[in-house]
Design a protein around this motif. Structure first.
Motif, PDB file in Angstrom:
ATOM      1  N   GLU A  31       0.837  -1.196   0.000  1.00 38.53           N
ATOM      2  CA  GLU A  31       0.000   0.000   0.000  1.00 38.53           C
ATOM      3  C   GLU A  31       0.879   1.256   0.000  1.00 38.53           C
ATOM      4  O   GLU A  31       1.829   1.376   0.767  1.00 38.53           O
ATOM      5  N   GLY A  32       0.569   2.188  -0.876  1.00 35.25           N
ATOM      6  CA  GLY A  32       1.335   3.425  -0.954  1.00 35.25           C
ATOM      7  C   GLY A  32       2.514   3.380  -1.905  1.00 35.25           C
ATOM      8  O   GLY A  32       3.182   4.394  -2.120  1.00 35.25           O
ATOM      9  N   VAL A  33       2.768   2.216  -2.478  1.00 36.93           N
ATOM     10  CA  VAL A  33       3.878   2.069  -3.426  1.00 36.93           C
ATOM     11  C   VAL A  33       3.394   2.410  -4.829  1.00 36.93           C
ATOM     12  O   VAL A  33       2.350   1.921  -5.269  1.00 36.93           O
ATOM     13  N   GLY A  34       4.119   3.252  -5.523  1.00 37.68           N
ATOM     14  CA  GLY A  34       3.746   3.610  -6.883  1.00 37.68           C
ATOM     15  C   GLY A  34       4.110   5.047  -7.197  1.00 37.68           C
ATOM     16  O   GLY A  34       4.710   5.751  -6.377  1.00 37.68           O
ATOM     17  N   LEU A  35       3.735   5.474  -8.368  1.00 39.49           N
ATOM     18  CA  LEU A  35       4.057   6.817  -8.842  1.00 39.49           C
ATOM     19  C   LEU A  35       2.774   7.646  -8.905  1.00 39.49           C
ATOM     20  O   LEU A  35       1.808   7.264  -9.542  1.00 39.49           O
ATOM     21  N   SER A  36       2.789   8.770  -8.220  1.00 41.27           N
ATOM     22  CA  SER A  36       1.668   9.710  -8.238  1.00 41.27           C
ATOM     23  C   SER A  36       2.183  11.032  -8.792  1.00 41.27           C
ATOM     24  O   SER A  36       2.683  11.877  -8.032  1.00 41.27           O
ATOM     25  N   PRO A  37       2.130  11.213 -10.113  1.00 40.96           N
ATOM     26  CA  PRO A  37       2.729  12.403 -10.735  1.00 40.96           C
ATOM     27  C   PRO A  37       2.266  13.706 -10.109  1.00 40.96           C
ATOM     28  O   PRO A  37       1.085  13.906  -9.838  1.00 40.96           O
ATOM     29  N   LYS A  38       3.221  14.591  -9.887  1.00 37.69           N
ATOM     30  CA  LYS A  38       2.952  15.916  -9.315  1.00 37.69           C
ATOM     31  C   LYS A  38       3.607  16.980 -10.196  1.00 37.69           C
ATOM     32  O   LYS A  38       4.535  17.671  -9.781  1.00 37.69           O
ATOM     33  N   LEU A  39       3.121  17.076 -11.422  1.00 31.53           N
ATOM     34  CA  LEU A  39       3.664  18.073 -12.340  1.00 31.53           C
ATOM     35  C   LEU A  39       3.479  19.467 -11.754  1.00 31.53           C
ATOM     36  O   LEU A  39       2.403  19.811 -11.269  1.00 31.53           O
ATOM     37  N   GLY A  40       4.541  20.247 -11.790  1.00 34.35           N
ATOM     38  CA  GLY A  40       4.485  21.593 -11.245  1.00 34.35           C
ATOM     39  C   GLY A  40       4.846  21.684  -9.784  1.00 34.35           C
ATOM     40  O   GLY A  40       4.926  22.786  -9.227  1.00 34.35           O
ATOM     41  N   ALA A  41       5.087  20.537  -9.136  1.00 33.59           N
ATOM     42  CA  ALA A  41       5.448  20.554  -7.719  1.00 33.59           C
ATOM     43  C   ALA A  41       6.883  21.041  -7.534  1.00 33.59           C
ATOM     44  O   ALA A  41       7.739  20.853  -8.395  1.00 33.59           O
ATOM     45  N   GLN A  42       7.128  21.655  -6.393  1.00 35.20           N
ATOM     46  CA  GLN A  42       8.446  22.172  -6.058  1.00 35.20           C
ATOM     47  C   GLN A  42       9.116  21.242  -5.056  1.00 35.20           C
ATOM     48  O   GLN A  42       8.518  20.885  -4.040  1.00 35.20           O
ATOM     49  N   ILE A  43      10.366  20.842  -5.326  1.00 33.94           N
ATOM     50  CA  ILE A  43      11.062  19.998  -4.351  1.00 33.94           C
ATOM     51  C   ILE A  43      11.446  20.851  -3.146  1.00 33.94           C
ATOM     52  O   ILE A  43      11.673  22.055  -3.281  1.00 33.94           O
ATOM     53  N   PRO A  44      11.537  20.250  -1.964  1.00 35.61           N
ATOM     54  CA  PRO A  44      11.850  21.028  -0.756  1.00 35.61           C
ATOM     55  C   PRO A  44      13.248  21.639  -0.802  1.00 35.61           C
ATOM     56  O   PRO A  44      14.178  21.059  -1.363  1.00 35.61           O
ATOM     57  N   ALA A  45      13.379  22.792  -0.206  1.00 37.84           N
ATOM     58  CA  ALA A  45      14.685  23.452  -0.119  1.00 37.84           C
ATOM     59  C   ALA A  45      15.461  22.899   1.077  1.00 37.84           C
ATOM     60  O   ALA A  45      14.873  22.444   2.062  1.00 37.84           O
ATOM     61  N   GLY A  46      16.781  22.933   0.969  1.00 35.92           N
ATOM     62  CA  GLY A  46      17.640  22.602   2.100  1.00 35.92           C
ATOM     63  C   GLY A  46      17.884  21.125   2.351  1.00 35.92           C
ATOM     64  O   GLY A  46      18.454  20.772   3.393  1.00 35.92           O
ATOM     65  N   LEU A  47      17.483  20.245   1.434  1.00 35.74           N
ATOM     66  CA  LEU A  47      17.727  18.817   1.634  1.00 35.74           C
ATOM     67  C   LEU A  47      19.211  18.506   1.402  1.00 35.74           C
ATOM     68  O   LEU A  47      19.777  18.878   0.379  1.00 35.74           O
ATOM     69  N   VAL A  48      19.810  17.802   2.368  1.00 34.16           N
ATOM     70  CA  VAL A  48      21.247  17.506   2.289  1.00 34.16           C
ATOM     71  C   VAL A  48      21.458  16.003   2.105  1.00 34.16           C
ATOM     72  O   VAL A  48      20.864  15.187   2.823  1.00 34.16           O
ATOM     73  N   PHE A  49      22.313  15.649   1.136  1.00 33.43           N
ATOM     74  CA  PHE A  49      22.655  14.260   0.863  1.00 33.43           C
ATOM     75  C   PHE A  49      24.174  14.118   0.877  1.00 33.43           C
ATOM     76  O   PHE A  49      24.910  15.102   1.001  1.00 33.43           O
ATOM     77  N   THR A  50      24.634  12.879   0.729  1.00 38.78           N
ATOM     78  CA  THR A  50      26.069  12.617   0.642  1.00 38.78           C
ATOM     79  C   THR A  50      26.392  12.145  -0.758  1.00 38.78           C
ATOM     80  O   THR A  50      25.773  11.208  -1.277  1.00 38.78           O
ATOM     81  N   ASP A  51      27.348  12.821  -1.394  1.00 39.66           N
ATOM     82  CA  ASP A  51      27.751  12.457  -2.745  1.00 39.66           C
ATOM     83  C   ASP A  51      28.674  11.239  -2.701  1.00 39.66           C
ATOM     84  O   ASP A  51      29.120  10.811  -1.632  1.00 39.66           O
ATOM     85  N   SER A  52      28.974  10.690  -3.872  1.00 37.46           N
ATOM     86  CA  SER A  52      29.777   9.463  -3.930  1.00 37.46           C
ATOM     87  C   SER A  52      31.217   9.668  -3.470  1.00 37.46           C
ATOM     88  O   SER A  52      31.920   8.699  -3.200  1.00 37.46           O
ATOM     89  N   ASP A  53      31.662  10.926  -3.376  1.00 33.73           N
ATOM     90  CA  ASP A  53      33.009  11.198  -2.859  1.00 33.73           C
ATOM     91  C   ASP A  53      32.990  11.529  -1.370  1.00 33.73           C
ATOM     92  O   ASP A  53      33.954  12.081  -0.835  1.00 33.73           O
ATOM     93  N   SER A  54      31.875  11.216  -0.703  1.00 33.23           N
ATOM     94  CA  SER A  54      31.688  11.395   0.752  1.00 33.23           C
ATOM     95  C   SER A  54      31.489  12.844   1.187  1.00 33.23           C
ATOM     96  O   SER A  54      31.484  13.132   2.379  1.00 33.23           O
ATOM     97  N   THR A  55      31.311  13.766   0.250  1.00 33.97           N
ATOM     98  CA  THR A  55      31.061  15.148   0.629  1.00 33.97           C
ATOM     99  C   THR A  55      29.560  15.394   0.750  1.00 33.97           C
ATOM    100  O   THR A  55      28.755  14.805   0.018  1.00 33.97           O
ATOM    101  N   ALA A  56      29.203  16.260   1.693  1.00 32.59           N
ATOM    102  CA  ALA A  56      27.800  16.637   1.847  1.00 32.59           C
ATOM    103  C   ALA A  56      27.422  17.587   0.716  1.00 32.59           C
ATOM    104  O   ALA A  56      28.181  18.491   0.369  1.00 32.59           O
TER     105      ALA A  56
END
Length: 266
Positions: A31-56
């Protein structure tokens, strides 16, 4: 005798009952698995991830160009590698270089995966892509950051303990330079022309040639076929305009020739 009949009836019904219960259980698990298109949606600001070279890396910092986003996990038994393989093949028909005209970003939905496996995948797919100046961001992150990004673009996934794997859809998600969702291609073997057209759309015409713009005018995205299809009215209109331009050009040439002729002396 009556008790024997009841026992026999229960034995006959048991497999069907167990199957129905198992089906219900699996439906709840997915339940809840799947794609629910949100054309025109804005991704959140300030999301931090780690790149493949270990840098934030803050995702906003990658929003300088159109972005082709995929969600994967690198220990996926099949679907994720099929998606990335299909994307890599499609990019052979796209003349622009990722990291220059647009950015490729693949985010792992598994918070237990880190930079080491991301670096391995990055090297693998850049080698397959075969472009010296190309770049491809393979990002990992915590559950909260990945979940927020996935929710913002309508990508539903879930860990299924019974299967010991993640259940998730497969899609290419296109973002504009300001982080707005512009197109989805829900396909593990997309056509290169569709990827190219989606990137031109996401760039709002800042990349691509006049031919790409004519293509987008004459073709429009059809969700039913998950592809760009010929728009008859637009094509007829474009053809009429081109015919008119050609006629005007031909008449202009005749007019110039006529004007260039020497005036006969009386």
């Amino acid at each position: 005798m009556h008790g024997c009949r009841t026992t026999l009836l229960l034995l006959l019904l048991a497999p069907g009952t167990a199957l129905a219960q198992n089906r219900t259980h699996m439906e709840r698990a997915y339940e809840g698995v799947g794609l629910s298109p949100k054309l025109g949606a804005q991704i959140p600001a300030g999301l931090v991830f780690t790149d493949s070279d270990s840098t934030a890396v803050q995702l906003d910092s990658l929003m300088q160009r159109p972005v082709l986003l995929t969600f994967v996990y690198h220990t996926c038994p099949m679907l994720c590698s099929v998606l990335l393989d299909g994307l890599t093949r499609a990019l052979e028909d796209v003349p622009w270089t990722p990291g220059k005209e647009y950015d490729l970003v693949s985010v792992s939905i598994n918070p237990d995966e880190g930079p080491a496996i991301a670096a391995h995948q990055r090297a693998r797919y850049l080698a397959r892509l075969g472009r010296a100046e190309a770049d491809w961001h393979f990002l990992t992150g915590d559950k909260e950051a990945v979940g927020a990004l996935a929710e913002s673009v309508g990508f539903g996934y879930k860990w299924v303990p019974e299967q010991n794997e993640y259940a998730h859809p497969a899609a290419l998600i296109f973002l504009s330079a300001d982080g707005v969702v512009t197109r989805y291609l829900a396909d593990v073997a997309p056509y290169g022309r569709d990827v190219r057209a989606s990137l031109v759309e996401a760039s709002q015409g800042t990349i691509g040639s006049l031919l790409d713009r004519v293509f987008l005018f004459c073709f429009q995205y059809d969700p039913a076929s998950n592809s760009y299809v010929l728009a008859a009215r637009r094509t007829m209109r474009a053809g009429s305009i081109l015919a008119a331009v050609a006629l005007i050009g031909f008449l202009a040439i005749l007019w110039r020739r006529e004007m260039a002729r020497p005036t006969p002396v009386a």
